[in-house]
Write an enzyme that holds these catalytic residues in place. Structure first.
Site, PDB file in Angstrom:
ATOM      1  N   HIS A 178      47.565  36.073  46.751  1.00 18.34           N
ATOM      2  CA  HIS A 178      47.464  37.484  46.379  1.00 18.34           C
ATOM      3  C   HIS A 178      46.773  38.271  47.488  1.00 18.34           C
ATOM      4  O   HIS A 178      47.249  39.336  47.913  1.00 18.34           O
ATOM      5  CB  HIS A 178      46.686  37.607  45.062  1.00 18.34           C
ATOM      6  CG  HIS A 178      46.298  39.004  44.699  1.00 18.34           C
ATOM      7  ND1 HIS A 178      46.958  39.734  43.726  1.00 18.34           N
ATOM      8  CD2 HIS A 178      45.301  39.813  45.165  1.00 18.34           C
ATOM      9  CE1 HIS A 178      46.385  40.932  43.618  1.00 18.34           C
ATOM     10  NE2 HIS A 178      45.375  40.999  44.484  1.00 18.34           N
ATOM     11  N   GLU A 179      45.649  37.763  47.984  1.00 19.03           N
ATOM     12  CA  GLU A 179      44.913  38.473  49.029  1.00 19.03           C
ATOM     13  C   GLU A 179      45.710  38.552  50.326  1.00 19.03           C
ATOM     14  O   GLU A 179      45.692  39.574  51.021  1.00 19.03           O
ATOM     15  CB  GLU A 179      43.557  37.804  49.266  1.00 19.03           C
ATOM     16  CG  GLU A 179      42.628  37.821  48.062  1.00 19.03           C
ATOM     17  CD  GLU A 179      42.410  39.221  47.506  1.00 19.03           C
ATOM     18  OE1 GLU A 179      42.508  40.202  48.271  1.00 19.03           O
ATOM     19  OE2 GLU A 179      42.153  39.342  46.296  1.00 19.03           O
ATOM     20  N   HIS A 195      48.128  41.391  50.302  1.00 28.37           N
ATOM     21  CA  HIS A 195      47.528  42.665  50.708  1.00 28.37           C
ATOM     22  C   HIS A 195      47.543  42.792  52.233  1.00 28.37           C
ATOM     23  O   HIS A 195      47.801  43.871  52.779  1.00 28.37           O
ATOM     24  CB  HIS A 195      46.083  42.757  50.211  1.00 28.37           C
ATOM     25  CG  HIS A 195      45.961  43.112  48.760  1.00 28.37           C
ATOM     26  ND1 HIS A 195      46.643  44.162  48.177  1.00 28.37           N
ATOM     27  CD2 HIS A 195      45.204  42.565  47.776  1.00 28.37           C
ATOM     28  CE1 HIS A 195      46.318  44.237  46.903  1.00 28.37           C
ATOM     29  NE2 HIS A 195      45.452  43.280  46.630  1.00 28.37           N
ATOM     30  N   GLU A 230      48.238  46.550  43.121  1.00 30.73           N
ATOM     31  CA  GLU A 230      47.822  45.251  42.586  1.00 30.73           C
ATOM     32  C   GLU A 230      49.005  44.487  42.009  1.00 30.73           C
ATOM     33  O   GLU A 230      49.113  43.268  42.172  1.00 30.73           O
ATOM     34  CB  GLU A 230      46.741  45.442  41.519  1.00 30.73           C
ATOM     35  CG  GLU A 230      45.386  45.833  42.073  1.00 30.73           C
ATOM     36  CD  GLU A 230      44.841  44.825  43.071  1.00 30.73           C
ATOM     37  OE1 GLU A 230      44.917  43.602  42.798  1.00 30.73           O
ATOM     38  OE2 GLU A 230      44.376  45.241  44.138  1.00 30.73           O
TER      39      GLU A 230
END
Length: 279
Positions: free
Chosen positions: A132-133, A136, A202
């Site tokens: 997930h990070e 980003h 998100e």
């Protein structure tokens, strides 16, 4: 990518304008000019150094394959899968399970995780979080999130200064408008963050992270665990700098009130449902 640069430009321009409004209230025309110069300088500074400032706020320590083998190995593997340069890896000594990414671009990126997340999550769930990070990072939205956090904090600090010391117009008498400006500055700063850091960001990171690690349920399970544990384990740095909360994978703030204005995260249950649907 172009959309994120446009958002960054709009955010910077809006914050410089807010600096000007506060400066005019505190010191008239001269104050406005000084504040505009200060706001522009802070934007440039934030572009180059905001990631270092945030990491320092959280007392993050850089780690490598020797000092944090599990975390470092996971990040290295996922970065290769995502086609990204290896980011710097940091560890934050906090019990709350959380993580964030920062940096001005994929070539100058960093990912940070708390010690609590390593203790709580399984290796499979940790892969989901770090994927997930890294999404980003891949989407290049880490710059705007970090600049938003730093500059909103600066606006709030100036607002508090005006509230404590009052303002002056071009004359010697305190400007009564300052009180009103101070009352609305914090919500304005929060609104800027809400505009710059949308909830869709998100959701996209969840989707991209699930694709990178190849296991949507891993991230869903991790989010469910973190949601249960974060509220009872506050992070002092997040409570002191609530504008940074939007950088975390789950909202780290323990209370409501003014901090609720910075609630840019979608409902965790909704995020989990979307990930389950992907699986």
């Amino acid at each position: 990518m172009f959309g994120n640069w446009l958002k960054t430009t709009i955010l910077m321009a809006g914050i410089v304008a807010l600096f000007g409004v506060v400066g005019a209230a505190l010191g008239g025309a001269n104050g406005m000019l000084l504040a505009l110069v200060l706001g522009g300088a802070m934007n440039i500074f934030a572009y180059w150094f905001s990631d270092k400032i945030v990491l320092r706020m959280y007392k993050a320590q850089e780690v490598d394959a020797a000092s944090a083998p599990q975390l470092y190995k996971v990040v290295r593997e996922l970065a290769e899968r995502a086609g990204l340069p290896m980011p710097r890896v940091y560890l934050i000594d906090e019990a709350q399970p959380n993580a964030f990414a920062t940096g001005r671009n994929p070539e100058h990126a960093a990912v940070a995780a708390t010690t609590g997340i390593l203790q709580l999550l399984t290796a499979r769930e940790l892969r989901g979080v770090m994927a997930h990070e890294l999404t980003h990072v891949k989407h290049r939205d880490i710059l705007i999130s970090t600049i938003a956090a730093i500059m909103a904090g600066a606006i709030s600090a100036i607002a508090q200064f005006g509230f404590l010391f009052g303002g002056r117009g071009d004359g010697e008498r305190a400007n009564p408008v300052v009180g009103l400006i101070v009352m609305i500055l914090a919500p304005i700063a929060a609104m800027l963050i809400q505009m710059a850091i949308s909830r869709a960001r998100e959701f996209e990171a969840d989707r991209g992270g699930a694709e990178i690690c190849g296991d949507p349920n891993a991230l869903a399970d991790a989010l469910a665990k973190m949601e249960r544990y974060t509220k009872g384990l506050p992070i002092a740095a997040a409570e002191a700098h609530p504008a940074t909360a939007q950088m975390m994978i789950v909202n780290p703030l323990s209370g409501g009130g003014i901090q609720g204005l910075f609630g840019t995260h979608p409902a965790t249950a909704q995020r989990i449902a979307r990930l389950r649907a992907m699986a």
